[in-house]
Motif scaffolding. Structure first.
Motif, PDB file in Angstrom:
ATOM      1  N   GLU A  49       5.303 -41.496 -26.419  1.00 30.29           N
ATOM      2  CA  GLU A  49       4.149 -41.935 -27.209  1.00 30.29           C
ATOM      3  C   GLU A  49       4.315 -43.366 -27.720  1.00 30.29           C
ATOM      4  N   ASN A  50       5.520 -43.899 -27.659  1.00 37.43           N
ATOM      5  CA  ASN A  50       5.797 -45.252 -28.160  1.00 37.43           C
ATOM      6  C   ASN A  50       6.088 -46.235 -27.036  1.00 37.43           C
ATOM      7  N   LYS A  51       5.452 -46.041 -25.896  1.00 39.57           N
ATOM      8  CA  LYS A  51       5.744 -46.899 -24.740  1.00 39.57           C
ATOM      9  C   LYS A  51       5.441 -48.371 -25.026  1.00 39.57           C
ATOM     10  N   ILE A  52       4.436 -48.649 -25.815  1.00 36.12           N
ATOM     11  CA  ILE A  52       4.111 -50.040 -26.145  1.00 36.12           C
ATOM     12  C   ILE A  52       5.274 -50.697 -26.890  1.00 36.12           C
ATOM     13  N   LYS A  53       5.893 -49.974 -27.824  1.00 40.81           N
ATOM     14  CA  LYS A  53       7.059 -50.500 -28.546  1.00 40.81           C
ATOM     15  C   LYS A  53       8.231 -50.714 -27.597  1.00 40.81           C
ATOM     16  N   LEU A  54       8.403 -49.805 -26.662  1.00 44.74           N
ATOM     17  CA  LEU A  54       9.482 -49.929 -25.693  1.00 44.74           C
ATOM     18  C   LEU A  54       9.273 -51.153 -24.814  1.00 44.74           C
ATOM     19  N   VAL A  55       8.061 -51.351 -24.328  1.00 44.60           N
ATOM     20  CA  VAL A  55       7.750 -52.519 -23.504  1.00 44.60           C
ATOM     21  C   VAL A  55       8.019 -53.792 -24.298  1.00 44.60           C
ATOM     22  N   GLU A  56       7.595 -53.831 -25.545  1.00 44.64           N
ATOM     23  CA  GLU A  56       7.839 -54.986 -26.411  1.00 44.64           C
ATOM     24  C   GLU A  56       9.340 -55.230 -26.584  1.00 44.64           C
ATOM     25  N   PHE A  57      10.104 -54.166 -26.813  1.00 46.91           N
ATOM     26  CA  PHE A  57      11.550 -54.267 -26.962  1.00 46.91           C
ATOM     27  C   PHE A  57      12.187 -54.870 -25.710  1.00 46.91           C
ATOM     28  N   VAL A  58      11.837 -54.356 -24.543  1.00 46.64           N
ATOM     29  CA  VAL A  58      12.416 -54.832 -23.286  1.00 46.64           C
ATOM     30  C   VAL A  58      12.040 -56.284 -23.029  1.00 46.64           C
ATOM     31  N   LYS A  59      10.819 -56.670 -23.363  1.00 44.72           N
ATOM     32  CA  LYS A  59      10.371 -58.051 -23.141  1.00 44.72           C
ATOM     33  C   LYS A  59      11.189 -59.070 -23.930  1.00 44.72           C
ATOM     34  N   HIS A  60      11.845 -58.645 -25.004  1.00 48.15           N
ATOM     35  CA  HIS A  60      12.698 -59.553 -25.778  1.00 48.15           C
ATOM     36  C   HIS A  60      13.874 -60.068 -24.952  1.00 48.15           C
ATOM     37  N   SER A  80      23.889 -49.198 -18.144  1.00 46.54           N
ATOM     38  CA  SER A  80      23.027 -48.028 -17.917  1.00 46.54           C
ATOM     39  C   SER A  80      22.009 -47.804 -19.038  1.00 46.54           C
ATOM     40  N   THR A  81      22.362 -48.089 -20.272  1.00 48.00           N
ATOM     41  CA  THR A  81      21.420 -47.872 -21.386  1.00 48.00           C
ATOM     42  C   THR A  81      20.218 -48.791 -21.249  1.00 48.00           C
ATOM     43  N   PHE A  82      20.465 -50.079 -21.022  1.00 52.60           N
ATOM     44  CA  PHE A  82      19.341 -51.012 -20.875  1.00 52.60           C
ATOM     45  C   PHE A  82      18.513 -50.655 -19.644  1.00 52.60           C
ATOM     46  N   LEU A  83      19.169 -50.267 -18.559  1.00 52.35           N
ATOM     47  CA  LEU A  83      18.419 -49.870 -17.361  1.00 52.35           C
ATOM     48  C   LEU A  83      17.516 -48.676 -17.636  1.00 52.35           C
ATOM     49  N   THR A  84      17.981 -47.750 -18.445  1.00 51.37           N
ATOM     50  CA  THR A  84      17.154 -46.604 -18.828  1.00 51.37           C
ATOM     51  C   THR A  84      15.899 -47.078 -19.555  1.00 51.37           C
ATOM     52  N   PHE A  85      16.069 -47.988 -20.499  1.00 55.35           N
ATOM     53  CA  PHE A  85      14.921 -48.543 -21.230  1.00 55.35           C
ATOM     54  C   PHE A  85      14.007 -49.329 -20.299  1.00 55.35           C
ATOM     55  N   LEU A  86      14.601 -50.127 -19.420  1.00 57.52           N
ATOM     56  CA  LEU A  86      13.818 -50.938 -18.490  1.00 57.52           C
ATOM     57  C   LEU A  86      12.953 -50.053 -17.592  1.00 57.52           C
ATOM     58  N   LYS A  87      13.543 -48.989 -17.066  1.00 56.89           N
ATOM     59  CA  LYS A  87      12.799 -48.081 -16.182  1.00 56.89           C
ATOM     60  C   LYS A  87      11.742 -47.286 -16.958  1.00 56.89           C
ATOM     61  N   ALA A  88      12.079 -46.830 -18.148  1.00 54.92           N
ATOM     62  CA  ALA A  88      11.110 -46.076 -18.960  1.00 54.92           C
ATOM     63  C   ALA A  88       9.924 -46.949 -19.373  1.00 54.92           C
ATOM     64  N   SER A  89      10.168 -48.244 -19.527  1.00 53.97           N
ATOM     65  CA  SER A  89       9.081 -49.152 -19.918  1.00 53.97           C
ATOM     66  C   SER A  89       8.133 -49.434 -18.753  1.00 53.97           C
ATOM     67  N   GLY A  90       8.610 -49.213 -17.538  1.00 57.54           N
ATOM     68  CA  GLY A  90       7.797 -49.530 -16.366  1.00 57.54           C
ATOM     69  C   GLY A  90       7.944 -50.973 -15.925  1.00 57.54           C
ATOM     70  N   LEU A  91       8.722 -51.765 -16.643  1.00 62.44           N
ATOM     71  CA  LEU A  91       8.902 -53.173 -16.302  1.00 62.44           C
ATOM     72  C   LEU A  91       9.933 -53.373 -15.190  1.00 62.44           C
ATOM     73  N   ASP A  92      10.645 -52.323 -14.811  1.00 52.90           N
ATOM     74  CA  ASP A  92      11.652 -52.454 -13.764  1.00 52.90           C
ATOM     75  C   ASP A  92      11.029 -52.917 -12.445  1.00 52.90           C
ATOM     76  N   THR A  93       9.828 -52.470 -12.147  1.00 55.11           N
ATOM     77  CA  THR A  93       9.152 -52.881 -10.919  1.00 55.11           C
ATOM     78  C   THR A  93       8.854 -54.377 -10.944  1.00 55.11           C
ATOM     79  N   SER A  94       8.359 -54.865 -12.076  1.00 54.03           N
ATOM     80  CA  SER A  94       8.084 -56.301 -12.202  1.00 54.03           C
ATOM     81  C   SER A  94       9.371 -57.104 -12.079  1.00 54.03           C
ATOM     82  N   VAL A  95      10.407 -56.665 -12.766  1.00 58.75           N
ATOM     83  CA  VAL A  95      11.684 -57.368 -12.748  1.00 58.75           C
ATOM     84  C   VAL A  95      12.291 -57.332 -11.343  1.00 58.75           C
ATOM     85  N   GLU A  96      12.066 -56.262 -10.637  1.00 61.13           N
ATOM     86  CA  GLU A  96      12.632 -56.103  -9.297  1.00 61.13           C
ATOM     87  C   GLU A  96      11.990 -57.044  -8.283  1.00 61.13           C
TER      88      GLU A  96
END
Length: 182
Positions: free
Chosen positions: A98-109, A52-68
């Protein structure tokens, strides 16, 4: 003297056997699903509260749609326990809108844009995640134990409708080391 050598030899053999058994036994995930190929990676992760924690980050980053909806990639899926060592400041910084770019970078790892099975990794590989950051691969015991950026794969090669899941026990740590492999 001979008795000490025998004791040391026996102790060494026991340690090697325990280490081998520990690495050889992978944890079980998604056992409630008959066929993981019928679900996307996000759907599978949503079925298990341990992610659930990673899913929260994935959804907040907006990358969940791409991954889906994208096919043919690999995701290193950290358990909730992997986040326990994350400092509260780091956690709140990543979740700050305000740190969405950092979140996206984190998830992309945690995402590789191609399918990679556990036995395809080797210690000479690195995963390039940005111009100055890479993730080192470490393999031991003839590929039985694989670590990605310091995180151990604890369940591997879980095939989904759109990619491969490797469950990891820690957060991935990128380094400044640069090389191209994936």
């Amino acid at each position: 003297m001979k008795i000490m050598k025998k004791k040391n030899l026996i102790l060494s053999v026991v340690v090697i056997l325990l280490t081998t058994l520990t690495y050889a036994q992978e944890e079980k995930f998604f056992e409630m699903v008959d066929d993981t190929n019928e679900y996307t990676i996000v759907e599978l992760a949503e079925m298990d509260s341990r992610f659930s924690t990673f899913l929260t980050f994935l959804k907040a980053s907006g990358l969940d749609t791409s991954v889906e909806y994208v096919e043919g990639y690999t995701i290193f899926l950290p358990t909730n326990q992997a986040f326990e060592d994350m400092k509260l400041g780091e956690l709140s910084q990543l979740t700050n809108p305000e740190n969405k770019i950092k979140l996206v970078e984190f998830v992309k790892h945690y995402i590789i844009p191609q399918k990679v099975l556990k036995n395809e990794f080797n210690s000479s590989q690195v995963i390039t995640v940005s111009e100055d950051k890479s993730i080192k691969i470490n393999t031991e015991l003839n590929g039985q134990h694989v670590a990605i950026g310091g995180a151990n794969i604890i369940a591997s090669d879980i095939e989904s409708k759109n990619g491969i899941i490797h469950v990891i026990d820690q957060l991935v740590t990128p380094t400044d080391y640069f090389a191209t492999s994936y």
